[in-house]
Scaffold this motif. Structure first.
Motif, short mmCIF file in Angstrom:
data_model
loop_
_atom_site.label_atom_id
_atom_site.label_comp_id
_atom_site.label_asym_id
_atom_site.label_seq_id
_atom_site.Cartn_x
_atom_site.Cartn_y
_atom_site.Cartn_z
N ILE A 135 -89.86 99.76 26.07
CA ILE A 135 -89.02 99.36 24.93
C ILE A 135 -88.70 100.56 24.05
CG2 ILE A 135 -88.88 97.89 22.89
CD1 ILE A 135 -90.83 95.96 24.27
N TYR A 136 -89.71 101.36 23.75
CA TYR A 136 -89.48 102.54 22.92
C TYR A 136 -88.52 103.50 23.60
CZ TYR A 136 -90.47 106.52 19.88
OH TYR A 136 -90.34 107.58 19.01
N ARG A 137 -88.73 103.75 24.88
CA ARG A 137 -87.85 104.65 25.62
C ARG A 137 -86.41 104.13 25.61
NH1 ARG A 137 -90.95 108.27 28.45
NH2 ARG A 137 -93.10 107.62 28.84
N ALA A 138 -86.25 102.85 25.88
CA ALA A 138 -84.90 102.27 25.93
C ALA A 138 -84.23 102.32 24.57
CB ALA A 138 -84.97 100.83 26.43
N SER A 139 -84.98 102.06 23.50
CA SER A 139 -84.37 102.07 22.16
C SER A 139 -83.99 103.48 21.75
CB SER A 139 -85.33 101.45 21.14
OG SER A 139 -86.48 102.24 20.93
N LYS A 140 -84.80 104.47 22.08
CA LYS A 140 -84.47 105.84 21.72
C LYS A 140 -83.32 106.38 22.58
CE LYS A 140 -87.18 106.62 18.27
NZ LYS A 140 -86.62 106.91 16.93
N ALA A 141 -83.24 105.92 23.82
CA ALA A 141 -82.09 106.28 24.66
C ALA A 141 -80.81 105.70 24.07
CB ALA A 141 -82.30 105.80 26.09
N ALA A 142 -80.90 104.48 23.57
CA ALA A 142 -79.73 103.85 22.94
C ALA A 142 -79.34 104.60 21.67
CB ALA A 142 -80.04 102.38 22.62
N ALA A 143 -80.32 105.06 20.90
CA ALA A 143 -80.03 105.83 19.69
C ALA A 143 -79.36 107.15 20.02
CB ALA A 143 -81.31 106.06 18.90
#
Length: 214
Positions: A135-143
Motif C-alpha cells: 500500500i505504501y509503495r503504491a501510494s508513493k508511486a501514485a504521488a
C-alpha cells in the motif's frame, strides 16, 4: 518569501519548518493537531476550505507537501492489507497531496515563480521491488506520477514541481535503523528545494542530490 509545510508537527516536516523559521522568511506549518500549527487534516476536504480562508489569499512561494502515513508496515500478504488501509493511505498520501496543491493553487499563482515539493520515497520507483509494503509503495508511486503530471500542467504558470526521496530517516515512520538522521535529511532536502527551477521541474531526486530512477 513564504513557505508552507504540511505535516510539520513531527519528524522531517518539523525539522524543515524549524530551519525555515531560522531564516529571513515566513514559515508556516500545518498539523491535524492544530495550534501552534495551522490546522489541516489532508484527508478531510472541509479542512482545506478552512485553511484557504485562514490564508486569505497570501502568496505562497514554496509549498512542501510532507504530510503522509505508512499504515501497512508489518502487514502480511496472506491476511493483511485490508481495504480500509488502502483507502486511508491513499486519502493521505495521494488525494491529500492533490487537494493541498489544488486548494492553494491561487496562492501559488499569486507568488509568481512558486515551487511545489512532494515528499515521496524511493519506494515509489518501479526499479525497486523487494516485496512487501504494497500500500505504501503504491501510494508513493501514485504521488510520484501526480507530481510528474502537475509539473506539465503548471509549467505555463511558472510553477516548478519537484518530487523527492528524503532518505531512510530515523523517525517514528522510518524506524530506528534508518541510514540518516532527521537533521541530515532536512538539510539535504532544503538544498534540493533551493535548486528546483523550471529547468528541473518534474524531477525525482534524493535528499543528497542524485537523480532517482522512476
Amino acid at each position: 518569501m513564504t513557505v508552507l509545510i504540511t505535516g510539520a508537527n513531527r519528524g522531517i516536516g518539523q525539522a524543515i519548518l524549524s530551519r525555515y523559521e531560522a531564516m529571513p522568511t515566513e514559515a508556516l506549518g500545518t498539523s491535524r493537531a492544530g495550534a501552534p500549527y495551522l490546522p489541516l487534516d489532508v484527508t478531510a476536504p472541509e479542512s482545506f476550505k478552512a485553511l484557504v480562508q485562514k490564508l486569505d489569499g497570501k502568496p505562497i512561494d514554496l509549498l512542501i507537501c510532507n504530510a503522509g502515513v505508512y499504515l501497512d508496515k508489518g502487514e502480511t500478504l496472506e491476511t493483511g492489507y485490508g481495504a480500509g488501509l488502502w483507502a486511508d493511505s491513499f486519502a493521505a498520501n495521494v488525494t491529500g497531496v492533490f487537494q493541498t496543491i489544488q486548494s492553494l493553487l491561487p496562492n501559488l499563482r499569486a507568488a509568481g515563480a512558486a515551487k511545489v515539493v512532494i515528499i515521496s520515497s524511493q519506494m515509489a520507483s518501479h526499479t525497486r521491488a523487494p516485496g512487501g509494503s504494497y500500500i505504501y509503495r503504491a501510494s508513493k508511486a501514485a504521488a510520484l506520477n501526480l507530481g510528474r503530471n502537475l509539473a506539465t500542467d503548471l509549467r505555463d504558470d511558472g510553477i516548478a514541481v519537484g518530487i523527492y526521496h528524503p532518505g531512510w530517516v530515523r523517525t517514528d515512520m522510518g524506524g530506528s535503523e534508518g541510514d540518516i538522521s532527521v537533521d541530515e535529511a532536512a538539510d539535504g532536502l532544503i538544498a534540493r528545494f533551493d535548486e528546483l527551477s523550471m529547468e528541473t521541474t518534474g524531477c525525482f531526486r534524493t535528499w543528497d542530490g542524485k537523480d532517482h530512477a522512476y
